[in-house]
Write a protein that holds these residues in place. Structure first.
Motif, PDB file in Angstrom:
ATOM      1  N   TRP A 147     111.183  72.792  -7.289  1.00  7.77           N
ATOM      2  CA  TRP A 147     111.172  73.956  -8.185  1.00  7.77           C
ATOM      3  C   TRP A 147     110.580  73.673  -9.565  1.00  7.77           C
ATOM      4  CZ3 TRP A 147     116.240  72.106  -6.840  1.00  7.77           C
ATOM      5  CH2 TRP A 147     116.938  71.462  -7.862  1.00  7.77           C
ATOM      6  N   GLU A 148     110.333  72.434  -9.915  1.00  9.06           N
ATOM      7  CA  GLU A 148     109.823  72.129 -11.245  1.00  9.06           C
ATOM      8  C   GLU A 148     108.322  72.417 -11.315  1.00  9.06           C
ATOM      9  OE1 GLU A 148     111.008  68.302 -12.690  1.00  9.06           O
ATOM     10  OE2 GLU A 148     113.003  69.033 -13.229  1.00  9.06           O
ATOM     11  N   ASP A 149     108.020  73.702 -11.530  1.00  8.32           N
ATOM     12  CA  ASP A 149     106.645  74.184 -11.566  1.00  8.32           C
ATOM     13  C   ASP A 149     106.664  75.548 -12.264  1.00  8.32           C
ATOM     14  OD1 ASP A 149     103.887  74.457 -11.105  1.00  8.32           O
ATOM     15  OD2 ASP A 149     104.054  73.634  -9.062  1.00  8.32           O
ATOM     16  N   ARG A 150     105.501  76.193 -12.354  1.00  9.53           N
ATOM     17  CA  ARG A 150     105.404  77.575 -12.849  1.00  9.53           C
ATOM     18  C   ARG A 150     105.217  78.493 -11.647  1.00  9.53           C
ATOM     19  NH1 ARG A 150     100.702  78.132 -16.455  1.00  9.53           N
ATOM     20  NH2 ARG A 150     101.761  79.869 -17.502  1.00  9.53           N
ATOM     21  N   TRP A 151     105.847  79.687 -11.708  1.00 10.81           N
ATOM     22  CA  TRP A 151     105.920  80.584 -10.563  1.00 10.81           C
ATOM     23  C   TRP A 151     105.580  82.001 -11.001  1.00 10.81           C
ATOM     24  CZ3 TRP A 151     107.047  77.789  -6.195  1.00 10.81           C
ATOM     25  CH2 TRP A 151     107.610  76.531  -6.406  1.00 10.81           C
TER      26      TRP A 151
END
Length: 795
Positions: free
Chosen positions: A91-95
């Motif tokens: 989940w450590e990202d941009r969405w």
């Protein structure tokens, strides 16, 4: 009409005014109010979100082709999760999320806001191609005004959620996610709502009960108006105190807004009739309803809920409405299997119901962040006392980081200061060192907004000292002792003292899992009994909330973690009770609910002792006497161990249950209050009658695509008592308009023969849902749920 007067219609159609601030994030959305009257509406933006996964350049533009995006409902987590072994990198990202919003002409006549209850960890909305200011922080509401950026018809709201490791409380430490005790899966994990209000509206209201124990009791009101146009004709606030449909008191006060902006209005509701105090056993709630009247026309209504109660921490304990109440409870995290923190209101409320009604807690600490409004609502309604604290865990960052933490104090207090359940503000980062200037700012922020509550911040270890402690109540996370004997430090002198953690993270303590030996599981119950008994021994302890209510996902803690979980809850991650929960389940008046909860299993399988539970088998009960039978023979009569636990309201009992497992027969425990037998529990030695038990928390849910309910299952004997250490896979089938949130098949052996999944409704798909489970040895079971047509979709 005179040119210098403003009509009621112009309150909806007036000039731009403050709408020019549409690009600015507002950390306070006035979301505690429930505008239910004239000229106000809320449109849930729960369904029809388009989720594109990892952010794509250009994907916030209206013309971007989102036909390949996945249609999702909120609350939502950006990645698929199991119930253990979460991968932070997933989940450590941009969405990117997109939502088309259809606005009618009457809606665009007013002012339009979008309110976010929470997004992890940062959110940057774009409305019709105009990028708005980024909001940093994951646990509190924030709002944007969209008035000048929207139009009648279709509008495109795009939101970029940044779930990377950011320099935002509680995160920011250079070593990454391992430095915070709890994991934080990203997403739009709380509700989003469109709010339509007049050009001048009531944005906030603090309704503070004062002198509630005297004949001069009153409610002091501080309301805030927000106007994009001036008020140029006479206006007033009409304020009423309501008990359901009954008006108990009212007052009116003139208001002025000579130019666009914000104005504060003060008033007092006094000369009150007989008022029922809000208490842990009688959580009486009232509504304060404020109506903005311009000329003779009501244009906006704001409703907030309050309770009349006096709550004070003193050196000799905690006092509620003038009487000493020993705080008894647990800490709670809001993470869930499969969904992270993204569970709807019904599921969030269920945690409060479990704590109050099944574990008999009168207190909870929201560790270590403000928790969902639905959970807090339930605490108000159930009579549970809340210590709420800002996001944080040991680490304190630079000045920009600290500015965000002080902002969190302000928003936390504004969001919850009308709640009678909240008795203490945590304005200090949990278990952090001393930063006098920073914490002086945080203290001042809380006291400026709410001078009716005391402040605190949890200390630990070497911080057992009043040096540089700047708050009203000394809260201490007490981990003194061993995995055999837990003890408490004595209260510090001349300051109220509250034990805010204990037991769960003792050095050397084992994991408490359903798959562990019964001796290990029983030890958890024993240690919790020890610390609550000691907290009861001295009035200088305000009470104790132990660690913790529920297992939670973590990568911080070394040997305290197994498969990505901390197993120190008295409930497992599925909210199913362990043997350690027995001591809590027994702390209730037997006239309300008699309880017999053994802290052992009557089991003689290959993973259990063949000579039975042993010479000091512990039984958690609120009965005066227990008569115990093994097979058909009377085995023992036991009474509570009052000498060992003199300060626990309902001490456990102990009995020698050393037996020959090959011929022991069934166990029967009869509970007596006085001479009356009030409860009989039976436990089978022979596994021949073992079967699958299955049930649902709520058999009715809303067919809105967001609502959900838990379906739990466990192995039980022929009497319905738990059977441990069952292996095999559980296959699940769902028929009807519901979706399974969970593992299918479910690995029974991984959790010792107990688990759960959740069933989520589908948007606008009412109907019957059947959930069937099948195990190769235990057989089949099923439950039925009804999804009812959801009302109120306006978009």
């Amino acid at each position: 009409m005179s040119r210098n007067r403003i009509s009621r219609r112009q309150l909806f159609e007036g000039g731009a005014g403050l709408a020019a601030t549409a690009v600015l994030a507002r950390p306070w959305a006035g979301t505690s109010g429930r505008p239910r009257g004239q000229a106000a509406r809320r449109v849930p933006l729960t369904t029809d979100w388009l989720f594109g996964g990892t952010y794509i350049d250009g994907s916030t533009a209206p013309e971007f082709d989102d036909s390949g995006f996945e249609r999702v409902t909120l609350p939502h987590t950006v990645t698929d999760l199991s119930w253990r072994n979460w991968d932070v990198a997933s989940w450590e990202d941009r969405w990117i999320y997109r939502r088309h919003i259809d606005l009618t002409s009457d809606m665009v006549d007013g002012r339009i806001f979008v309110d976010f209850e929470g997004a992890l960890t940062a959110a940057t909305p774009t409305i019709n191609g105009t990028e708005l200011e980024q909001h940093l922080g994951g646990y509190l509401p924030f709002s944007y005004e969209l008035t000048d950026a929207v139009r009648e018809g279709d509008n495109l709201l795009a939101v970029v959620v940044d779930a990377r490791w950011l320099d935002v409380p509680p995160s920011g430490h250079g070593d990454g996610a391992i430095t915070v005790d709890y994991l934080q899966p990203g997403g739009l994990y709380r509700d989003v709502t469109l709010r339509v209000v007049p050009r001048v509206f009531i944005d906030d209201m603090f309704a503070k009960p004062v002198d509630v124990l005297s004949a001069e009791r009153r409610v002091e009101i501080e309301g805030t108006l927000d106007g994009s146009v001036p008020l140029t004709e006479p206006a007033r606030l009409d304020i009423r105190l309501m008990d359901g449909d009954d008006e108990l008191a009212r007052t009116s006060t003139d208001v002025e807004l000579p130019e666009p902006g914000r104005a504060t209005v003060s008033a007092t509701l006094d000369d009150l009739p007989d008022i029922r105090l809000w208490d842990v056993d009688d959580p009486q709630l009232y509504d304060v309803v404020a109506t903005l009247v311009v000329g003779d026309e009501p244009v906006h209504e704001y409703d907030t809920r309050i309770g009349f109660r006096e709550a004070r921490f003193e050196v000799d304990g905690f006092y509620l409405n003038g009487r000493r109440v020993k705080l008894f409870g647990l800490n709670r995290h809001q993470t869930y299997p499969y969904a992270g923190m993204a569970m709807p209101a019904r599921v969030q409320r269920r945690d409060a119901e479990l704590l109050r009604n099944e574990l008999n807690c009168n207190a909870v600490r929201c560790a270590h962040y403000p928790q969902s409004a639905a959970f807090m609502d339930a605490c108000d309604e159930l009579g549970m006392l809340v210590f709420e604290e800002i996001p944080g865990w040991q680490y304190v960052g630079d000045e920009a980081w600290r500015d965000l933490a002080v902002r969190d104090v302000e928003v936390m207090v504004r969001r919850n200061r009308n709640r009678p359940s909240v008795i203490l503000w945590g304005v200090r980062i949990n278990e952090s060192g001393n930063f006098p200037d920073f914490y002086a700012r945080a203290e001042e922020a809380a006291k400026t907004l709410d001078d009716s509550r005391q402040t605190s911040g949890a200390m630990v270890g070497w911080l057992y000292s009043l040096n540089d402690f700047q708050h009203d109540v000394f809260a201490y996370n007490n981990y003194l002792g061993t995995d055999e004997v837990a003890t408490l430090r004595p209260p510090l002198p001349d300051i109220p003292y509250y034990v805010t953690e204990s037991v769960g993270s003792l050095n050397g303590a084992p994991l408490y899992r359903h798959i562990d030996s019964a001796d290990v599981q029983a030890r958890q119950a024993y240690l919790h009994a020890q610390v609550h008994n000691q907290a009861g021994s001295d009035d200088r302890y305000a009470g104790l909330v132990a660690w913790s209510a529920i297992d939670y996902q973590s990568i911080n803690g070394g040997n305290r973690i197994y498969e990505g979980l901390k197993w120190n809850g008295v409930l497992d991650t599925f909210r199913m009770p362990k043997l350690g929960a027995g001591i809590y389940r027994a702390q209730v008046d037997p006239r309300i609910r008699p309880v017999v909860e053994p802290a052992f299993y009557w089991d003689f399988g290959p993973k259990s002792p063949q000579d039975g539970p042993g010479p000091q088998a512990m039984i958690c009960s609120n009965c005066d006497r227990l008569e115990i039978y093994v097979g058909d023979r009377h085995h023992a009569a036991v009474t509570p161990a009052v000498a060992k636990f003199p300060y626990l309201p309902y001490p456990p009992s102990f009995v020698d249950l050393t037996v020959d497992g090959a011929s022991a027969g069934d166990l029967r425990i009869e509970g007596y209050v006085g001479e009356e037998r009030v409860l009989t529990r039976k436990f089978a030695a022979d596994p021949g009658g073992d079967h699958l038990a299955m049930d649902v928390d709520d058999p009715k849910i809303r067919a809105d695509g967001s609502d959900a309910t838990r379906v739990w299952f466990r192995a039980v004997d022929r009497h319905g008592s738990p059977r441990p250490y069952v292996e095999g896979e559980l296959s699940l089938t769902v028929e009807g308009p519901g979706d399974l949130v969970g593992d299918n098949p479910f690995d029974f052996g991984a959790n010792g023969g107990v688990g759960a999944i959740w069933i989520r409704s589908r948007p606008d798909r009412p109907g019957a849902i059947r959930v069937r489970a099948e195990h190769p040895v235990l057989g089949e079971a099923d439950v039925r749920i009804v999804a009812l047509r959801s009302r109120g979709r306006r978009d």
